[in-house]
Design a protein around this motif. Structure first.
Motif, PDB file in Angstrom:
ATOM      1  N   ARG A 159       0.837  -1.194   0.000  1.00  0.00           N
ATOM      2  CA  ARG A 159       0.000   0.000   0.000  1.00  0.00           C
ATOM      3  C   ARG A 159       0.871   1.241   0.000  1.00  0.00           C
ATOM      4  N   VAL A 160       0.343   2.260  -0.613  1.00  0.00           N
ATOM      5  CA  VAL A 160       1.014   3.552  -0.663  1.00  0.00           C
ATOM      6  C   VAL A 160       0.642   4.312   0.605  1.00  0.00           C
ATOM      7  N   THR A 161       1.635   4.937   1.246  1.00  0.00           N
ATOM      8  CA  THR A 161       1.407   5.718   2.458  1.00  0.00           C
ATOM      9  C   THR A 161       1.794   7.175   2.179  1.00  0.00           C
ATOM     10  N   SER A 162       1.604   8.020   3.138  1.00  0.00           N
ATOM     11  CA  SER A 162       1.971   9.432   2.976  1.00  0.00           C
ATOM     12  C   SER A 162       3.489   9.615   2.880  1.00  0.00           C
ATOM     13  N   GLU A 163       4.264   8.640   3.364  1.00  0.00           N
ATOM     14  CA  GLU A 163       5.723   8.759   3.352  1.00  0.00           C
ATOM     15  C   GLU A 163       6.381   7.867   2.297  1.00  0.00           C
ATOM     16  N   GLY A 164       5.602   7.126   1.539  1.00  0.00           N
ATOM     17  CA  GLY A 164       6.164   6.212   0.531  1.00  0.00           C
ATOM     18  C   GLY A 164       5.238   5.030   0.336  1.00  0.00           C
ATOM     19  N   TYR A 165       5.760   3.847   0.600  1.00  0.00           N
ATOM     20  CA  TYR A 165       4.908   2.664   0.523  1.00  0.00           C
ATOM     21  C   TYR A 165       5.449   1.556   1.404  1.00  0.00           C
ATOM     22  N   ILE A 166       4.585   0.564   1.663  1.00  0.00           N
ATOM     23  CA  ILE A 166       4.907  -0.600   2.484  1.00  0.00           C
ATOM     24  C   ILE A 166       4.556  -1.839   1.682  1.00  0.00           C
ATOM     25  N   VAL A 167       5.426  -2.836   1.737  1.00  0.00           N
ATOM     26  CA  VAL A 167       5.173  -4.101   1.060  1.00  0.00           C
ATOM     27  C   VAL A 167       5.363  -5.229   2.070  1.00  0.00           C
ATOM     28  N   PHE A 168       4.417  -6.169   2.116  1.00  0.00           N
ATOM     29  CA  PHE A 168       4.481  -7.333   2.995  1.00  0.00           C
ATOM     30  C   PHE A 168       4.689  -8.575   2.148  1.00  0.00           C
TER      31      PHE A 168
END
Length: 102
Positions: A49-58
């Motif tokens: 998911r895209v976040t306000s600071e970049g993105y996270i991948v699981f």
């Protein structure tokens, strides 16, 4: 984002898994001197998911998707990878260079 898993810790061959924040995934086997073999295809899950600071991948990689020693104690090599295409930047942790074998 990507992860390389050297399950036999021989420093010459590793499983490669990568994903973008939209969940598009790639898997391969990396062999030193030969590069990536994308004909390797195994089952694993990911989410991003895209976040306000970049993105996270699981990543969720089942052990049955990998080959490794049957020893009761395991020592694997792990390297993390990220790409920032707009900067033409490729980052590894720990630092990886093609100038040194292994």
């Amino acid at each position: 984002m990507g992860v390389l898993l050297d399950t036999f810790r021989d420093f010459h061959r590793a499983y490669f898994f990568s994903s973008n924040p939209l969940g598009v995934q790639t898997d391969a086997i990396y062999t030193e001197g030969q590069g990536y073999d994308f004909s390797f295809d195994t089952l694993w899950d990911n989410a991003g998911r895209v976040t306000s600071e970049g993105y996270i991948v699981f990543f969720s990689i089942p052990f049955k998707s990998l080959r490794f020693s049957s020893d009761p104690e395991q020592t694997w090599g792990v390297a993390l990878y990220r790409t920032i295409l707009r900067k033409n930047e490729y980052d590894y942790w720990p630092y990886v260079t093609q100038r040194v074998e292994g």
